[in-house]
Design a protein around this motif. Structure first.
Motif, PDB file in Angstrom:
ATOM      1  N   ASN A 120       0.817  -1.214   0.000  1.00 39.20           N
ATOM      2  CA  ASN A 120       0.000   0.000   0.000  1.00 39.20           C
ATOM      3  C   ASN A 120       0.848   1.259   0.000  1.00 39.20           C
ATOM      4  O   ASN A 120       0.482   2.256  -0.612  1.00 39.20           O
ATOM      5  CB  ASN A 120      -0.966  -0.018   1.184  1.00 39.20           C
ATOM      6  N   ARG A 121       1.972   1.222   0.673  1.00 34.17           N
ATOM      7  CA  ARG A 121       2.855   2.388   0.613  1.00 34.17           C
ATOM      8  C   ARG A 121       3.335   2.626  -0.821  1.00 34.17           C
ATOM      9  O   ARG A 121       3.472   3.776  -1.250  1.00 34.17           O
ATOM     10  CB  ARG A 121       4.023   2.216   1.579  1.00 34.17           C
ATOM     11  N   LEU A 122       3.589   1.550  -1.562  1.00 32.45           N
ATOM     12  CA  LEU A 122       3.945   1.692  -2.974  1.00 32.45           C
ATOM     13  C   LEU A 122       2.777   2.271  -3.764  1.00 32.45           C
ATOM     14  O   LEU A 122       2.969   3.139  -4.632  1.00 32.45           O
ATOM     15  CB  LEU A 122       4.358   0.335  -3.548  1.00 32.45           C
ATOM     16  N   SER A 123       1.562   1.807  -3.454  1.00 34.71           N
ATOM     17  CA  SER A 123       0.395   2.331  -4.177  1.00 34.71           C
ATOM     18  C   SER A 123       0.208   3.820  -3.912  1.00 34.71           C
ATOM     19  O   SER A 123      -0.211   4.562  -4.807  1.00 34.71           O
ATOM     20  CB  SER A 123      -0.867   1.551  -3.792  1.00 34.71           C
ATOM     21  N   TYR A 124       0.527   4.278  -2.699  1.00 36.79           N
ATOM     22  CA  TYR A 124       0.418   5.703  -2.408  1.00 36.79           C
ATOM     23  C   TYR A 124       1.406   6.505  -3.255  1.00 36.79           C
ATOM     24  O   TYR A 124       1.114   7.627  -3.683  1.00 36.79           O
ATOM     25  CB  TYR A 124       0.686   5.975  -0.929  1.00 36.79           C
ATOM     26  N   LEU A 125       2.588   5.946  -3.482  1.00 38.64           N
ATOM     27  CA  LEU A 125       3.586   6.620  -4.312  1.00 38.64           C
ATOM     28  C   LEU A 125       3.132   6.701  -5.766  1.00 38.64           C
ATOM     29  O   LEU A 125       3.376   7.695  -6.453  1.00 38.64           O
ATOM     30  CB  LEU A 125       4.931   5.895  -4.224  1.00 38.64           C
ATOM     31  N   MET A 126       2.465   5.642  -6.236  1.00 38.21           N
ATOM     32  CA  MET A 126       2.062   5.579  -7.636  1.00 38.21           C
ATOM     33  C   MET A 126       0.778   6.357  -7.916  1.00 38.21           C
ATOM     34  O   MET A 126       0.569   6.837  -9.030  1.00 38.21           O
ATOM     35  CB  MET A 126       1.872   4.120  -8.059  1.00 38.21           C
TER      36      MET A 126
END
Length: 370
Positions: A120-126
Motif C-alpha cells: 500500500n505504501r507503494l500504491s500511495y507513491l504511484m
C-alpha cells in the motif's frame, strides 16, 4: 463482492454515480459474493481479474490484462477502494497511462499482513491522489505514512436515503419481534462482522455487568463471522446466553438500528464505520470506542458517548447512563440524525466525490495538453 463496510460503500457509490456524466465499469478480484447481484441489477459491467495472491507470476499476467483493459476502454480515472485493489491496480493503472489514479485508505492501522502494508505504501507513491474516509485517517496518512497533505482528500462513507426513513411503533415492534425481543425490553444492538477487531467480547462482559440490575436488557448482534462460535460460548459461560440474540446476516433495509434503544460500536480499530452513521441516521444514541475515525462521526456527549478501547467496565457505565436517561437518549438520537443528514447523506457526499473526479480529470488532461 462480499458484504463489508468498504464493499457496501463501493456498491453504493457505483449505484449513485451520475451515468450522464460518468461511464462506469467495476473491476474486482473475485465475482463471488452477494453484492454481485446489486451491480448486475444496476446495469454496471463487472470485470473479474482473479488472482491467488498480490505477488507472483500469475498476478503479473493479470496486471498486464488489467492495464490492457483500462487502455481499451479509455479509462480516465481508476479509483481503488481497499487494501488489495490499491496494491493490484494503482501500479498498473499508472504504468498504462491512466490520467487520474486514486488509491484509498479506509482502515485505521490494521492490515492483514505486513506485506500488504508495504504494497500500500507503494500504491500511495504511484497514485495521483489518496482518498481518506475520515479526517483522522487523513491525518494518519500524512503523519505515519508521510504522504503529502496536498495529495490527500477526504470523502466520508455515506448512507442511503432509505436509512433515514422513520418507522412507526408497529413496524418497530415487528422488527424487534423478528429479533426475539419484546416491546418492553431494553435492546442494545451492534451491527458488524463477528471478527476479533470488533471486540464484541467486551460488549458481552459489559452486558454481564449490567444483567443483575436490568432484567429486561437484551443484546442483539447482527452479522456473522469467525467469532460467532467463540462469542456464543462466552455468552453461555457468562450466564447471559438467554439475553443475547445472534441475528446473523440481515438485509441492509430497513435500517435495523431503528429496533435498538442504544447502538454500540466497540471496535479496537476503525477507519470510519458505516454502522455508526447508520445508527445516527436511525436516530439512535451511540456508545463507541474512541479510536480511528469514530470521533469524526460520534461527538461525545452530543450524539453519543465515547469510551476507551477494551474497557468493558466503562462500556457498561456508558450504556447504563443512557439506559437511565431516556431524555438523553432522545436528545443524542435527534442530534445524531441531524448531523448524519448534514455530513453523511448520499446526496451531499456523492456531489463532493463527483466534483472531485471532474476537477482531477480536467487538471490532468489540461496538464497533458500543455
Amino acid at each position: 463482492m462480499r458484504v463489508g463496510g468498504t464493499e457496501l460503500n463501493a456498491v453504493r457509490t457505483a449505484e449513485r454515480l451520475d451515468r450522464n456524466r460518468f461511464d462506469l465499469s467495476v473491476v474486482c478480484l473475485s465475482e463471488e459474493g452477494p453484492l454481485r447481484e446489486r451491480y448486475r441489477s444496476a446495469g454496471i459491467p463487472v470485470q473479474e481479474f482473479s488472482i491467488h495472491s498480490l505477488y507472483g507470476a500469475h498476478t503479473l499476467q493479470q496486471g498486464f490484462r488489467l492495464g490492457s483493459y483500462l487502455r481499451e476502454i479509455g479509462a480516465e480515472i481508476v479509483h481503488a477502494h481497499d487494501v488489495y485493489s490499491n496494491v493490484f491496480s494503482a501500479v498498473w493503472a499508472r504504468l498504462f497511462g491512466v490520467p487520474v489514479v486514486i488509491a484509498s485508505r479506509r482502515w485505521w492501522k490494521h492490515v492483514p499482513r505486513a506485506a500488504h502494508g508495504i504494497g500500500n505504501r507503494l500504491s500511495y507513491l504511484m497514485a495521483h491522489r489518496i482518498l481518506a474516509n475520515s479526517e483522522a485517517v487523513a491525518h494518519l496518512l500524512t503523519t505515519s505514512e508521510h504522504v503529502s497533505a496536498r495529495r490527500v482528500f477526504v470523502i466520508p462513507n455515506f448512507v442511503d436515503d432509505a436509512t433515514f426513513e422513520s418507522i412507526d411503533q408497529a413496524a418497530r415492534c415487528r422488527m424487534r419481534a423478528e429479533l426475539d425481543c419484546a416491546e418492553g425490553d431494553f435492546v442494545v444492538g451492534s451491527i458488524s462482522r463477528l471478527h476479533p477487531v470488533k471486540d464484541l467480547s467486551s460488549l458481552l462482559r459489559a452486558v454481564h455487568t449490567l444483567a443483575s440490575r436490568w432484567p429486561t436488557l437484551r443484546l442483539v448482534l447482527v452479522g456473522d463471522g469467525e467469532c460467532r462460535a467463540p462469542l456464543e460460548a462466552e455468552a453461555a459461560a457468562l450466564g447471559i446466553a438467554d439475553r443475547v440474540r445472534f441475528a446473523g446476516m440481515r438485509p441492509q433495509e430497513p435500517n435495523l438500528h431503528a429496533a435498538f434503544d442504544i447502538s454500540v460500536c466497540c471496535s479496537l480499530s476503525e477507519g470510519f464505520p458505516n454502522s455508526v452513521v447508520e445508527a445516527m441516521a436511525a436516530g439512535r444514541p451511540v456508545v463507541a470506542t474512541n479510536v480511528g475515525g469514530i470521533p469524526d462521526a460520534v461527538e461525545h456527549d452530543r450524539t453519543g458517548l465515547l469510551v476507551e478501547v477494551g474497557d468493558s467496565t466503562r462500556l457498561a457505565d456508558a450504556i447504563e447512563l443512557l439506559l437511565n436517561d431516556p431524555e438523553k437518549r432522545r436528545r443524542f438520537g435527534d442530534a445524531g440524525r441531524e448531523l448524519a443528514r448534514e455530513r453523511f447523506s448520499a446526496t451531499r457526499v456523492m456531489a463532493k466525490l463527483e466534483s472531485t473526479y471532474e476537477q482531477l480529470v480536467h487538471h490532468a488532461l489540461g496538464k497533458r495538453a500543455s
